[in-house]
Design a protein around this motif. Structure first.
Motif, short mmCIF file in Angstrom:
data_model
loop_
_atom_site.label_atom_id
_atom_site.label_comp_id
_atom_site.label_asym_id
_atom_site.label_seq_id
_atom_site.Cartn_x
_atom_site.Cartn_y
_atom_site.Cartn_z
N UNK A 17 0.81 -1.23 0.00
CA UNK A 17 0.00 0.00 0.00
C UNK A 17 0.84 1.28 0.00
N UNK A 18 2.14 1.16 -0.24
CA UNK A 18 3.02 2.33 -0.33
C UNK A 18 2.59 3.19 -1.51
N UNK A 19 2.68 4.51 -1.37
CA UNK A 19 2.27 5.46 -2.40
C UNK A 19 3.49 6.18 -2.93
N UNK A 20 3.58 6.35 -4.26
CA UNK A 20 4.65 7.11 -4.88
C UNK A 20 4.16 7.70 -6.19
N UNK A 21 4.96 8.60 -6.75
CA UNK A 21 4.60 9.27 -8.01
C UNK A 21 5.78 9.22 -8.97
N UNK A 35 7.10 -1.94 -7.21
CA UNK A 35 6.93 -1.01 -6.10
C UNK A 35 8.30 -0.51 -5.69
N UNK A 36 8.43 0.80 -5.47
CA UNK A 36 9.70 1.38 -5.06
C UNK A 36 10.01 1.11 -3.59
N UNK A 37 9.04 0.58 -2.85
CA UNK A 37 9.23 0.30 -1.43
C UNK A 37 9.53 -1.18 -1.17
N UNK A 38 8.66 -2.08 -1.65
CA UNK A 38 8.81 -3.51 -1.33
C UNK A 38 9.26 -4.37 -2.51
#
Length: 64
Positions: A17-21, A35-38
């Motif tokens: 559910x990480x948010x990025x642009x 995903x840039x987080x996971x």
């Protein structure tokens, strides 16, 4: 006043559910994006192209 337009896509990971642009790149339904987080491999299912949506205060940026 001079104005410039930027193409900006907002993403939310299906896994964490990480948010990025990401700006200045075109994306299409069906493309895959990590995903840039996971690092989860997400598929773009839909692209919302709404414009002039209210900001958090309920107003748009345009003067009446």
């Amino acid at each position: 006043m001079k104005a410039n337009q930027e193409l900006l896509h907002h993403f939310s990971c299906d896994q964490c559910k990480y948010w990025w642009a990401v700006g200045s790149k075109s994306f299409e339904v069906g493309q895959f994006l990590y995903c840039t987080n996971c690092g989860y491999l997400n598929r773009i299912d839909a692209i919302d192209t709404s414009r002039n949506t209210p900001n958090s205060s309920g107003d748009t940026l345009l003067a009446p």
